[in-house]
Design a protein around this motif. Sequence first.
Motif, short mmCIF file in Angstrom:
data_model
loop_
_atom_site.label_atom_id
_atom_site.label_comp_id
_atom_site.label_asym_id
_atom_site.label_seq_id
_atom_site.Cartn_x
_atom_site.Cartn_y
_atom_site.Cartn_z
N PRO A 224 0.80 -1.22 0.00
CA PRO A 224 0.00 0.00 0.00
C PRO A 224 0.84 1.27 0.00
O PRO A 224 1.95 1.31 0.52
CB PRO A 224 -0.79 -0.10 1.30
CG PRO A 224 -0.77 -1.55 1.65
CD PRO A 224 0.56 -2.04 1.17
N PHE A 225 0.26 2.30 -0.59
CA PHE A 225 0.87 3.62 -0.65
C PHE A 225 -0.09 4.61 0.00
O PHE A 225 -1.27 4.63 -0.33
CB PHE A 225 1.11 4.03 -2.10
CG PHE A 225 2.01 3.08 -2.84
CD1 PHE A 225 3.39 3.27 -2.84
CD2 PHE A 225 1.49 1.99 -3.51
CE1 PHE A 225 4.22 2.38 -3.51
CE2 PHE A 225 2.31 1.11 -4.18
CZ PHE A 225 3.68 1.30 -4.17
N VAL A 226 0.44 5.41 0.91
CA VAL A 226 -0.35 6.44 1.58
C VAL A 226 0.34 7.77 1.34
O VAL A 226 1.53 7.91 1.62
CB VAL A 226 -0.45 6.17 3.11
CG1 VAL A 226 -1.21 7.29 3.80
CG2 VAL A 226 -1.09 4.82 3.38
N GLU A 227 -0.41 8.71 0.80
CA GLU A 227 0.13 10.06 0.60
C GLU A 227 -0.76 11.06 1.30
O GLU A 227 -1.97 11.09 1.08
CB GLU A 227 0.21 10.41 -0.88
CG GLU A 227 0.80 11.79 -1.12
CD GLU A 227 0.94 12.13 -2.59
OE1 GLU A 227 0.37 13.16 -2.99
OE2 GLU A 227 1.59 11.36 -3.32
N VAL B 121 4.68 5.48 3.04
CA VAL B 121 3.98 6.69 3.47
C VAL B 121 4.79 7.92 3.08
O VAL B 121 6.00 7.97 3.32
CB VAL B 121 3.76 6.67 5.00
CG1 VAL B 121 3.07 7.96 5.45
CG2 VAL B 121 2.95 5.46 5.43
N VAL B 122 4.10 8.91 2.51
CA VAL B 122 4.71 10.19 2.16
C VAL B 122 3.81 11.29 2.70
O VAL B 122 2.59 11.22 2.55
CB VAL B 122 4.84 10.35 0.63
CG1 VAL B 122 5.34 11.74 0.27
CG2 VAL B 122 5.75 9.29 0.05
N VAL B 123 4.42 12.31 3.31
CA VAL B 123 3.68 13.49 3.74
C VAL B 123 4.21 14.70 2.99
O VAL B 123 5.41 14.95 2.98
CB VAL B 123 3.80 13.72 5.27
CG1 VAL B 123 3.13 15.04 5.67
CG2 VAL B 123 3.20 12.56 6.04
N LYS B 124 3.29 15.42 2.37
CA LYS B 124 3.61 16.69 1.71
C LYS B 124 2.91 17.78 2.51
O LYS B 124 1.70 17.99 2.37
CB LYS B 124 3.14 16.67 0.26
CG LYS B 124 3.85 15.63 -0.58
CD LYS B 124 3.34 15.62 -1.99
CE LYS B 124 4.06 14.56 -2.81
NZ LYS B 124 3.55 14.48 -4.18
#
Length: 118
Positions: free
Chosen positions: A2-5, A40-43
Amino acid sequence: MPFVEVQTNLAGSRFSEDFLRKLSSCVAATLGKPDERMNVVVKANQPMLVGGSCSPCVLLSVSAIGATDNADKNKEHSAKIFSFLTGELGLAEDRIVILFHALQLHQVGKKGTVMSFL
């Protein structure tokens, strides 16, 4: 895998390594996926408008294979993720939007190939 942005107009300082780990664990648990497969990536600090307002907000995207492909599953995922985000970030539910994307095995590359061949 899974990818969470997370895209948000909140300050980057709100998203510690501890927050990332907790978010990853929350989403992994609701999707039924192992923690070690999460991405997980946070912008942060993004100019954003949600529901006509630039007040603090979050747009979260969840992309996964076989876990986000129907309304019943996503309703359950949404409830758990909203609970986590409202508790951790202190935002009202109307300041959070979640997008679910169903991925196919051939759409995710890893180790020089795609998941279909792993």
